[in-house]
Design a protein around this motif. Sequence first.
Motif, PDB file in Angstrom:
ATOM      1  N   ALA A 172       0.098 -26.229  -7.090  1.00 40.89           N
ATOM      2  CA  ALA A 172       0.873 -25.853  -6.013  1.00 40.89           C
ATOM      3  C   ALA A 172       0.562 -24.349  -5.567  1.00 40.89           C
ATOM      4  CB  ALA A 172       2.639 -25.845  -6.277  1.00 40.89           C
ATOM      5  N   VAL A 173       0.813 -24.162  -4.351  1.00 42.94           N
ATOM      6  CA  VAL A 173       0.587 -22.567  -3.703  1.00 42.94           C
ATOM      7  C   VAL A 173       1.592 -21.730  -4.401  1.00 42.94           C
ATOM      8  CG1 VAL A 173       0.050 -21.196  -1.947  1.00 42.94           C
ATOM      9  CG2 VAL A 173      -0.373 -23.726  -1.689  1.00 42.94           C
ATOM     10  N   ILE A 174       1.211 -20.912  -5.020  1.00 50.33           N
ATOM     11  CA  ILE A 174       2.209 -19.880  -5.751  1.00 50.33           C
ATOM     12  C   ILE A 174       2.045 -18.385  -5.238  1.00 50.33           C
ATOM     13  CG2 ILE A 174       2.942 -18.932  -7.923  1.00 50.33           C
ATOM     14  CD1 ILE A 174       3.036 -21.911  -7.943  1.00 50.33           C
ATOM     15  N   ASN A 175       3.342 -17.895  -4.982  1.00 48.08           N
ATOM     16  CA  ASN A 175       3.162 -16.418  -4.388  1.00 48.08           C
ATOM     17  C   ASN A 175       2.833 -16.613  -2.892  1.00 48.08           C
ATOM     18  OD1 ASN A 175       4.295 -15.641  -6.852  1.00 48.08           O
ATOM     19  ND2 ASN A 175       2.106 -15.021  -7.607  1.00 48.08           N
ATOM     20  N   LYS A 176       2.567 -15.289  -2.326  1.00 44.21           N
ATOM     21  CA  LYS A 176       2.453 -15.105  -0.788  1.00 44.21           C
ATOM     22  C   LYS A 176       1.506 -13.966  -0.642  1.00 44.21           C
ATOM     23  CE  LYS A 176       6.334 -12.613   0.791  1.00 44.21           C
ATOM     24  NZ  LYS A 176       7.560 -13.037  -0.180  1.00 44.21           N
ATOM     25  N   SER A 183      -1.966 -22.533  -8.414  1.00 35.50           N
ATOM     26  CA  SER A 183      -1.600 -22.496  -9.597  1.00 35.50           C
ATOM     27  C   SER A 183      -0.592 -23.697 -10.097  1.00 35.50           C
ATOM     28  CB  SER A 183      -1.064 -21.038 -10.189  1.00 35.50           C
ATOM     29  OG  SER A 183      -0.810 -20.939 -11.530  1.00 35.50           O
ATOM     30  N   THR A 184      -0.025 -23.726 -11.284  1.00 33.58           N
ATOM     31  CA  THR A 184       0.761 -24.620 -11.890  1.00 33.58           C
ATOM     32  C   THR A 184       2.025 -24.167 -12.164  1.00 33.58           C
ATOM     33  OG1 THR A 184       0.269 -23.696 -14.290  1.00 33.58           O
ATOM     34  CG2 THR A 184      -1.221 -25.617 -13.238  1.00 33.58           C
ATOM     35  N   LEU A 186       5.010 -22.175 -13.450  1.00 34.81           N
ATOM     36  CA  LEU A 186       5.258 -20.954 -13.960  1.00 34.81           C
ATOM     37  C   LEU A 186       3.729 -20.597 -14.588  1.00 34.81           C
ATOM     38  CD1 LEU A 186       8.455 -21.901 -16.082  1.00 34.81           C
ATOM     39  CD2 LEU A 186       8.203 -20.191 -14.142  1.00 34.81           C
ATOM     40  N   ASN A 187       2.883 -20.953 -13.922  1.00 35.61           N
ATOM     41  CA  ASN A 187       1.419 -20.436 -14.474  1.00 35.61           C
ATOM     42  C   ASN A 187       0.722 -20.925 -15.724  1.00 35.61           C
ATOM     43  OD1 ASN A 187       1.221 -18.930 -11.752  1.00 35.61           O
ATOM     44  ND2 ASN A 187       2.314 -17.527 -12.496  1.00 35.61           N
TER      45      ASN A 187
END
Lengths: 597, 157
Positions: A172-176, A183-184, A186-187
Amino acid sequence: MSKYLVNLKVNNIPVTVEEGTTILDAARKLNFHIPTLCYHEDLTVAGNCRVCLVEVAGSRSLAASCATPVSEGMEVLTNSKNVRSARKNVVELLLSEHNADCTKCFKNGHCELQTLSSEYQIGQHLFIDLVKTKDKIVDISSPSIAKDDSKCIRCQRCVRTCSELQAVGALAVINKGDHQRISTFLNKPLSEVVCTNCGQCINRCPTGALTERSYIEEVWDAINDPSKHVVVETAPAVRVALGEDLGFEAGERVTGKMVAALRHLGFDSILDTDFTADLTILEEGTELLTRLKKALVDKDEKVSLPMFTSCSPGWIKFIEHMFPEYLPNLSTCKSPQQMFGALAKTYYAQKKNINPKNMVCVSIMPCTAKKFEAGRPELRDSGYQDVDYVLTTRELAMMIKQAGIDFMKLEDMEYDSIMGESTGAAVIFGASGGVMEAALRTAYEIISGRDVPFTNLNIVPVRGMEGVKEAKVMLKDVKPEWGFLEGVEVSIAIAHGLANAKKVVESIKNGTANYHFVEIMGCPGGCIGGGGQPIPTSPEIRQKRADAIYAEDEGLPLRKSHENPEVQYLYKEFLGEPLGHRSHDLLHTHYKPRKRY
Amino acid sequence: MSSTETLVKDLVSKYGKSRNSLMPVLQGIVQEERYLSEEAMIFIAKELDLSAADVYGTASFYTFLDTVPRGKNIIRVCKTISCHMTGKDLIIETLEDILKVKVGQTTHDKNFTLLTANCLGWCHKGPVMLINDEVYPELTPSRTTEIVEEYMKNATH
């Protein structure tokens, strides 16, 4: 419903297309190539990479051609000064956040970003290098997939692949903003999340951010070690795709050349996974008939139907994560790759007088999930790890290039015996519907004593690229020993791509569908579209490979698994009978539930 | 059933199982538990039939949806240019002094977490900080100390 037609001009040339067509497709119709990175034919439009920018007359800003539909009277320029300079800037900006360590990259020479920067002659970087040092730590927790965030351009093709085609959503797209990354949950490392190792993300990654874990060096070491006997097996779908990486057009069959190349590479025994595909049909077919008998004659309510095929390791891991309650429905048959490994280190070693301890079993697969499968602790029934190394079609092509073999000019060669013979039924395992077709050809004949009621053995209703296929086969005038199947209409389904697999399992779960036997392949199109196959992939390329598979089948003298003489010999000399004691030990396995979250 | 699971179930029955409910459910959890635990995100993913990565991805996009444990009171000091020019550094130093934590940390008694935030929309009255949902504009070091001490007093009673 007919669509309205829209007239527009691309580079001053008039063209008429259907309403809703994108500028990109309209330009392609006129053979104007617009570069793309985030766009992929198999996926929804994202429009985030901006390299497909074009100039639209009257519009203040440039438009992303992949995401902009045409309109009446539109005038588009795909190569104006503005477009060229903007596009070059976009590529430069992408490169400023990309670890352009091209000479050391696995994708060197196969990278879409590299090709673009070469086309636009990006020399010295205009912008400063923003690659974060911590992103240079490559996730190699999975035995199948390596993930290198420093090479990621966040086009999100992998994210869309994982959720749209595969219904897995491991990525998924994590952070901005500038912290944004793919990432996955919780990374976590890829090995700890729902990833099925299918490798479809690799097939669609435009850079070297997602690649297979490569075991080429290990295989060279084994080949160069005189004390090792290196056995190689080749999956059905490799022979119709390998050529693409070695100079041929998609859809070229290169079986004989591939065997010749493997001999030149120095493998000691060149054998065929197709042999164990035929064997799978006998084991799995018998298992299905046994289950049907238990259900229909013994009225055993505990027997699990429908039975699911178990050849695709991406599908196996998917069901272990997502629908563990359906694990009893999976055929207990190992995949052809693993049946092969177990037999190579027992039967083959015995017959050829080789110490299995010194045997190295390498398999060439269209698949990255097979790398994970080979390492499963439960698949060591020969007393050793049954399959030692799994290489993708791409890795084999790389080895052939490294060895300096002029592949296109090779003379055809034949597989070695006693595990190299196969039938057309085994070849079609590589396409969606193939296992079902092969099983029907054999099972129908066992039950009725006649050929399946389809012209030239071609069971057309189970073929093709539709996501979920259904068919019914009526059993009539059966042999006396199969009397309990007289008049039974066998209901079957076929799904390819895990999003379709999910649909089928859910329809079974909520009672809207009722099948006896279901074939599921993890990848779109089946193994011909596998995560280890040559890049690029598209519906058109997959169709060509499938056509080649069926042509290969039609060209073979034997087209029913039970007619394979080497399989018959194997049962006579070694296994006894399908589902017999030895089969049970070597060819069947069990599965384990895994967490979905 | 854990209290988090009950909370997720209650929120989902209130907002529904469609994807659109993800935001209000996430906000509901943060309101109650001050952050989204791994457990909470997994329950949400299960209830809404989403992948856990998808839930985490959404949560990580929003500054106010925390995925690490936070103190009872969350202090966010605006770090953008107007507040920077009116002395936000001094405010942060003051807060670090009183609370004995650095930006990003939570006090030992779990009473305060000190964070920075992007523009809070009070550029005309900087420097500004937000404590939970309360805005405190035109800060000076002494005013900051007063405000925080008030919160400390409330915590001990």
